[in-house]
Design an enzyme around this catalytic site. Sequence first.
Site, short mmCIF file in Angstrom:
data_model
loop_
_atom_site.label_atom_id
_atom_site.label_comp_id
_atom_site.label_asym_id
_atom_site.label_seq_id
_atom_site.Cartn_x
_atom_site.Cartn_y
_atom_site.Cartn_z
N CYS A 2 -13.09 4.74 9.55
CA CYS A 2 -14.39 4.24 10.00
C CYS A 2 -15.46 4.97 9.18
CB CYS A 2 -14.61 4.57 11.46
SG CYS A 2 -13.28 4.00 12.51
N ARG A 28 -15.70 0.89 4.74
CA ARG A 28 -14.73 1.73 5.46
C ARG A 28 -14.25 1.08 6.74
NH1 ARG A 28 -14.81 7.01 3.76
NH2 ARG A 28 -13.96 7.71 5.73
N TRP A 75 -13.22 0.65 11.98
CA TRP A 75 -11.95 0.07 11.52
C TRP A 75 -10.97 0.43 12.65
CZ3 TRP A 75 -10.62 -2.42 6.94
CH2 TRP A 75 -9.27 -2.55 6.68
N ASN A 101 -14.56 9.32 13.26
CA ASN A 101 -13.61 8.72 12.34
C ASN A 101 -12.35 9.57 12.38
OD1 ASN A 101 -12.25 7.41 10.24
ND2 ASN A 101 -13.12 8.82 8.72
N GLY A 102 -11.20 8.98 12.67
CA GLY A 102 -9.95 9.74 12.70
C GLY A 102 -9.10 9.31 13.88
N GLU A 479 9.32 -0.56 -7.24
CA GLU A 479 7.88 -0.32 -7.03
C GLU A 479 7.25 0.26 -8.29
OE1 GLU A 479 5.79 -1.36 -5.18
OE2 GLU A 479 4.08 -0.01 -5.40
N LYS A 483 4.12 -1.58 -10.25
CA LYS A 483 2.86 -0.86 -10.50
C LYS A 483 2.51 -0.91 -11.98
CE LYS A 483 1.16 -0.58 -7.38
NZ LYS A 483 1.98 -1.26 -6.44
N GLU A 486 1.85 -4.64 -13.32
CA GLU A 486 0.70 -5.42 -12.83
C GLU A 486 -0.64 -4.86 -13.32
OE1 GLU A 486 -0.13 -5.54 -8.62
OE2 GLU A 486 0.84 -3.63 -8.28
N HIS A 502 26.56 -4.43 -16.02
CA HIS A 502 26.81 -5.87 -15.80
C HIS A 502 25.86 -6.74 -16.59
CE1 HIS A 502 29.66 -4.88 -12.65
NE2 HIS A 502 28.78 -4.03 -12.18
N LYS A 601 -6.27 -9.18 -4.41
CA LYS A 601 -5.81 -8.13 -3.47
C LYS A 601 -4.94 -8.75 -2.38
CE LYS A 601 -5.24 -4.15 -1.78
NZ LYS A 601 -4.25 -3.29 -2.48
C1 AGP Z 1 0.98 -4.63 -4.96
O1 AGP Z 1 0.47 -3.66 -5.87
C2 AGP Z 1 0.38 -6.01 -5.23
N1 AGP Z 1 -1.02 -5.95 -5.10
C3 AGP Z 1 1.05 -7.10 -4.40
O2 AGP Z 1 2.41 -7.17 -4.80
C4 AGP Z 1 1.03 -6.93 -2.87
O3 AGP Z 1 1.83 -5.84 -2.48
C5 AGP Z 1 1.59 -8.21 -2.24
O4 AGP Z 1 0.73 -9.27 -2.59
C6 AGP Z 1 1.72 -8.11 -0.70
O5 AGP Z 1 0.47 -7.93 -0.13
P1 AGP Z 1 0.40 -7.61 1.46
O6 AGP Z 1 0.99 -6.26 1.67
O7 AGP Z 1 -1.08 -7.66 1.79
O8 AGP Z 1 1.17 -8.67 2.17
#
Ligand code: AGP
Length: 606
Positions: A2, A28, A75, A101-102, A479, A483, A486, A502, A601
């Site tokens: 928050c 926030r 939040w 906040n917390g 992961e 990272k 992307e 394989h 996002k």
């Molecule tokens: C992760 O770095 C990406 N931005 C993307 O793969 C993301 O994790 C995916 O779109 C899922 O999003 P969500 O957790 O909001 O469902």
Amino acid sequence: MCGIIGIIDLSGDVSERLFKGLKLLEYRGYDSAGMAVIDDNRLHVVKDRGRIDEIHEKYDFLTLKGNIGIAHTRWATHGAPDKVNAHPHIDCMGSIAVVHNGIIENFMDLKTELMEQGHRFRSRTDTEVIAHLFEEYLKNEADVETAFVKTLRKLDGAYALAVLTVKEPQKIFCARVDSPLVLGVEGEKVYCSSDIPSLLPFTNKIVPLEDGEYAVLTPGNIMIKRISDGSPVRRAFKELDMGIDEAKKDGYPHYMLKEIYEQPYSIRYALGIQRNYLELMADFIDRSSRLYIVAAGTSYHAGVVGSYIFSRLARIPGLPVIASEFVSRYGDSISVEDSILAISQSGETRDVLWAVEQAKIRGATILAVVNVLASTLTRISRIYLHQQSGPEIGVAATKTYTGQLAVLYKIGFTLARKRGKLGQDEMDRFVDELNKVPEVVEILLKRCDHDMRKLANEIKDSKYVIFLGRGVNTATAYEGRLKLMEISYIPSLAYPAGENKHGPISLIERGIPVIGLVQDDETKKLMISNLHEVRSRGAKTYVISSIDDNDIREVSDVLIKVPQVSAIFTPIVYAIPLQLLAYYTSVLRGLDPDKPRNLAKSVTVI
Ligand code: AGP
């Protein structure tokens, strides 16, 4: 997460500046907001559900007159985002107002005690206990500051606080434990806030408050003391020379790096999840005949780690499924005995919502781990756990990933306890180690930042990069690949190291970087031999490991040593260097890690 702000200015009303500061804190949290001022020795409070502008439209914050005030944008963590749960919270007599906040981890015990003493609560929040506790101490303590310190010493958890009381109408009482709070001064005017950008329109003279300190703000004066023993702290203000946008990133060049460095806080918040919610979630999982873990992208990788955790700790098979594949692959076999654990930081990923809706039609129980309260996924789930990572601005998920893992560990331990799969000593040892992960991450961030910047410089022009892991860190390899790919646009691959022979091993040629993840469990020897296979064919091996022995050193061209943790916790720890590697590679390639091309996002389309 928050946003809180407080202002004292005897030369004029503060509501307009509180409103302006709130708007700068809106990133926030924005599900509800409120403001409290003292005028003519009386407290006046305006608050409601909704965004700041909507509430202002309805009530006009500027009608609040007074030279001292606090405000809050929420939040939600405890209690739905509605008017009664919005901050500021007040005591029974309406003479104390609190913004926070917390997370107050012991709020239920405190609330029970205070209700037995006759206090009447209005909200379901943890914050409200602070107002009533302060009120209770003020009944028997003439000195307001002493009553405030006694209140703080009863609180467990993380908090940044600003408190008003009509008993001291020219003072704001603030405190900070594991939640950011900064102070500001400009002549006779004094300020407190969750972050620097919200103060910059009023002053650039900033006085940081450190964890474990409280402050009493009076016109033109800031007194700082330690909560533990009341010892005074002398701290000069810093005159900052930065713009608001730069300050919003806390001085970091990008939101992504700021969010990577927020992880000691955000993991701690996730680990502070209320036990009753965990028990409820565990009940549903325990009763299911089959558990599917459904997610996309980074959240899917968290789900894969979760499947290892649930199996290792509670002997429960959880099947991780990529959301966009779920219906075509399992839609026809879903039944009323099944549960779907959907993991989505945004709670709006269309692939996940579609999978969940289809499973719900077939009678499955929908459970969720989310970061955005009031998101669609929270509304269609039977129950959800809020990972409390705070808003994540960078498109690449970082703190929300480790926040998801933290919640999954908590669910795993709750399930293991419920099913009696772990002895009490072993359980206590694991839980104790898990609670120390935020500190391990803090040390690791300092220790590996330079190494990962150096490593980024070595791989930034690679034709492609390969990530290898086994067991609990196969998902970590996935992961790390996502990272890097992307935000740096370097083609990257990741697969279980056992799959190398394989087919993928044909990709190994001289100089190709292979990032290997090795943990100290039954996979160690096999992983080391897989790394020998690629190294003997010319690959350059960069090994991330909490182990440092001859076998590891012999197979590593570069060894990134991370602090020793049990193998089961390595996914949350090994993610940190991988996030930094991706970030620095992107920056070295002249790209903007916060806004990678073609990506959003939250992917709200199928
Ligand atoms: C992760 O770095 C990406 N931005 C993307 O793969 C993301 O994790 C995916 O779109 C899922 O999003 P969500 O957790 O909001 O469902």
